[in-house]
Design an enzyme around this catalytic site. Structure first.
Site, PDB file in Angstrom:
ATOM      1  N   GLY A  13     -10.880  -4.883 -23.099  1.00  0.00           N
ATOM      2  CA  GLY A  13     -10.597  -5.712 -21.933  1.00  0.00           C
ATOM      3  C   GLY A  13      -9.991  -4.859 -20.818  1.00  0.00           C
ATOM      4  O   GLY A  13     -10.007  -3.626 -20.871  1.00  0.00           O
ATOM      5  N   ASN A  17      -4.772 -10.282 -18.917  1.00  0.00           N
ATOM      6  CA  ASN A  17      -3.833 -11.263 -19.472  1.00  0.00           C
ATOM      7  C   ASN A  17      -2.417 -10.704 -19.543  1.00  0.00           C
ATOM      8  O   ASN A  17      -1.454 -11.438 -19.342  1.00  0.00           O
ATOM      9  CB  ASN A  17      -4.318 -11.765 -20.837  1.00  0.00           C
ATOM     10  CG  ASN A  17      -5.422 -12.781 -20.677  1.00  0.00           C
ATOM     11  OD1 ASN A  17      -5.171 -13.911 -20.278  1.00  0.00           O
ATOM     12  ND2 ASN A  17      -6.657 -12.360 -20.918  1.00  0.00           N
ATOM     13  N   MET A  99      -8.253  -5.912 -30.885  1.00  0.00           N
ATOM     14  CA  MET A  99      -9.556  -6.020 -31.547  1.00  0.00           C
ATOM     15  C   MET A  99      -9.514  -5.975 -33.077  1.00  0.00           C
ATOM     16  O   MET A  99     -10.519  -6.228 -33.725  1.00  0.00           O
ATOM     17  CB  MET A  99     -10.479  -4.879 -31.072  1.00  0.00           C
ATOM     18  CG  MET A  99     -10.710  -4.849 -29.586  1.00  0.00           C
ATOM     19  SD  MET A  99     -11.500  -6.355 -28.988  1.00  0.00           S
ATOM     20  CE  MET A  99     -13.173  -6.050 -29.504  1.00  0.00           C
ATOM     21  N   ILE A 101      -8.405  -7.134 -36.798  1.00  0.00           N
ATOM     22  CA  ILE A 101      -7.876  -8.298 -37.522  1.00  0.00           C
ATOM     23  C   ILE A 101      -6.653  -7.859 -38.312  1.00  0.00           C
ATOM     24  O   ILE A 101      -6.709  -6.874 -39.054  1.00  0.00           O
ATOM     25  CB  ILE A 101      -8.962  -8.886 -38.438  1.00  0.00           C
ATOM     26  CG1 ILE A 101     -10.061  -9.510 -37.571  1.00  0.00           C
ATOM     27  CG2 ILE A 101      -8.364  -9.917 -39.402  1.00  0.00           C
ATOM     28  CD1 ILE A 101     -11.311  -9.886 -38.318  1.00  0.00           C
ATOM     29  N   LEU A 102      -5.563  -8.568 -38.145  1.00  0.00           N
ATOM     30  CA  LEU A 102      -4.314  -8.169 -38.811  1.00  0.00           C
ATOM     31  C   LEU A 102      -4.101  -8.998 -40.085  1.00  0.00           C
ATOM     32  O   LEU A 102      -4.181 -10.224 -40.050  1.00  0.00           O
ATOM     33  CB  LEU A 102      -3.138  -8.347 -37.858  1.00  0.00           C
ATOM     34  CG  LEU A 102      -3.172  -7.398 -36.645  1.00  0.00           C
ATOM     35  CD1 LEU A 102      -2.149  -7.810 -35.592  1.00  0.00           C
ATOM     36  CD2 LEU A 102      -2.961  -5.949 -37.053  1.00  0.00           C
ATOM     37  N   ASN A 116      -2.321 -15.481 -30.760  1.00  0.00           N
ATOM     38  CA  ASN A 116      -3.562 -14.823 -30.360  1.00  0.00           C
ATOM     39  C   ASN A 116      -4.238 -15.645 -29.274  1.00  0.00           C
ATOM     40  O   ASN A 116      -4.208 -16.871 -29.307  1.00  0.00           O
ATOM     41  CB  ASN A 116      -4.494 -14.731 -31.584  1.00  0.00           C
ATOM     42  CG  ASN A 116      -5.824 -14.087 -31.244  1.00  0.00           C
ATOM     43  OD1 ASN A 116      -5.879 -13.078 -30.536  1.00  0.00           O
ATOM     44  ND2 ASN A 116      -6.907 -14.654 -31.748  1.00  0.00           N
ATOM     45  N   HIS A 118      -7.815 -16.473 -28.005  1.00  0.00           N
ATOM     46  CA  HIS A 118      -9.168 -16.403 -28.563  1.00  0.00           C
ATOM     47  C   HIS A 118     -10.168 -16.981 -27.552  1.00  0.00           C
ATOM     48  O   HIS A 118      -9.943 -18.085 -27.038  1.00  0.00           O
ATOM     49  CB  HIS A 118      -9.197 -17.209 -29.869  1.00  0.00           C
ATOM     50  CG  HIS A 118     -10.530 -17.199 -30.527  1.00  0.00           C
ATOM     51  ND1 HIS A 118     -10.999 -16.113 -31.224  1.00  0.00           N
ATOM     52  CD2 HIS A 118     -11.514 -18.135 -30.586  1.00  0.00           C
ATOM     53  CE1 HIS A 118     -12.204 -16.388 -31.691  1.00  0.00           C
ATOM     54  NE2 HIS A 118     -12.540 -17.602 -31.317  1.00  0.00           N
TER      55      HIS A 118
HETATM   56  C1  GRF Z   1      -9.428 -12.214 -23.415  1.00  0.00           C
HETATM   57  O1  GRF Z   1     -10.384 -12.828 -22.664  1.00  0.00           O
HETATM   58  C2  GRF Z   1      -9.248 -12.855 -24.767  1.00  0.00           C
HETATM   59  O2  GRF Z   1      -9.803 -14.132 -24.842  1.00  0.00           O
HETATM   60  C3  GRF Z   1      -9.954 -11.910 -25.704  1.00  0.00           C
HETATM   61  O3  GRF Z   1      -9.845 -10.652 -25.108  1.00  0.00           O
HETATM   62  C4  GRF Z   1      -9.810 -10.779 -23.709  1.00  0.00           C
HETATM   63  C5  GRF Z   1      -8.864  -9.787 -23.109  1.00  0.00           C
HETATM   64  O4  GRF Z   1      -8.990  -9.800 -21.716  1.00  0.00           O
HETATM   65  N1  GRF Z   1      -9.340 -11.965 -27.000  1.00  0.00           N
HETATM   66  P1  GRF Z   1      -8.038  -8.949 -20.770  1.00  0.00           P
HETATM   67  O5  GRF Z   1      -8.066  -7.526 -21.284  1.00  0.00           O
HETATM   68  O6  GRF Z   1      -6.682  -9.554 -20.850  1.00  0.00           O
HETATM   69  O7  GRF Z   1      -8.628  -9.069 -19.402  1.00  0.00           O
END
Ligand code: GRF
Length: 229
Positions: A13, A17, A99, A101-102, A116, A118
């Site tokens: 990503g 977030n 990424m 799984i824990l 999390n 999701h």
């Molecule tokens: C999020 O959209 C979340 O739903 C998924 O990974 C993404 C991370 O996005 N698990 P960012 O790196 O925060 O833009």
């Protein structure tokens, strides 16, 4: 005392977030928490750059390095849990684009204290589907990476997609749900256009869930439902 938050992310990503969480702290939407460390399993995650710009500590916790030392995936989870609990004294772990799984080797350090984000709509514990407008069953998409999960909703011609914030448990993407956001799927949506709208919502629901947690407003009922008090 403000709750000590760790944000775990990866290089898949952009860390948007994390940025939304920091903004919510700045704007006092999250009043009782602060991000003390950002962890990535890869050193080129943009979220690490965002954290460093804000003078937040960063940790690269690379699984490959770990394996090269002859250690197992379980030992990796254990070591990560221990690091966050003992060195950083973390109260809340937030997986925002993490990424890996824990397993319970990690979760035992943070029972009901790790959440999390999701990228699909997950039903409450014990339920199989989200029911849309009393008739359409939306099947949860679990254990998939983000792009697959978003594309799946389009391929299935679902009327809605969305994201869910939930507590993590040893069963992947099955923990108690704190909050969801629904986004209507338009006929001409691609995974990119749909995901862009989903992210706008994610930037609201994740800080909201963190704010509730930090104010001790979340109660998990026996049946796995979350009550906001
Ligand atoms: C999020 O959209 C979340 O739903 C998924 O990974 C993404 C991370 O996005 N698990 P960012 O790196 O925060 O833009």
């Amino acid at each position: 005392m403000k709750k000590r938050i760790a944000v775990l992310l990866s290089n898949k990503g952009t860390g948007s977030n994390l940025a939304a969480i920091l903004k919510a702290i700045d704007e006092k939407k999250i009043r009782n928490g602060r991000v003390v460390v950002v962890v990535s399993n890869k050193d080129d995650a943009y979220g690490l750059v965002r954290a460093r710009e804000r003078q937040i500590r960063t940790v690269v916790f690379d699984l490959k390095d770990f394996r090269q030392k002859g250690k197992t995936r379980r030992e990796y989870d254990e070591a990560l849990g221990k690091l966050l609990k003992e060195k950083y004294r973390i109260d809340l772990v937030v997986l925002a684009g993490w990424m890996l799984i824990l397993s319970d080797a990690f979760i035992k350090y943070f029972p009901n204290k790790a959440i999390n984000l999701h990228p699909s709509l997950l039903p409450d514990v014990g339920e199989e589907y989200i029911i849309y407008k009393n008739k359409i069953k939306i099947k949860p998409i679990r254990g998939e990476h983000t792009d697959m999960a978003v594309q799946f909703a389009i391929d299935k011609h679902y009327p809605i997609a969305g994201s869910t914030v939930h507590f993590i448990t040893p069963v992947v993407d099955c923990g108690p749900v704190i909050i969801r956001s629904e986004v209507e799927i338009q006929p001409d949506d691609s995974a990119e256009t749909l995901f862009a709208r989903m992210k706008v919502e994610e930037h609201e629901i994740l800080p909201q869930a963190i704010a509730w947690f930090c104010e001790d407003k979340l109660r998990i009922k026996k049946i796995g439902k979350v009550e906001i008090v």
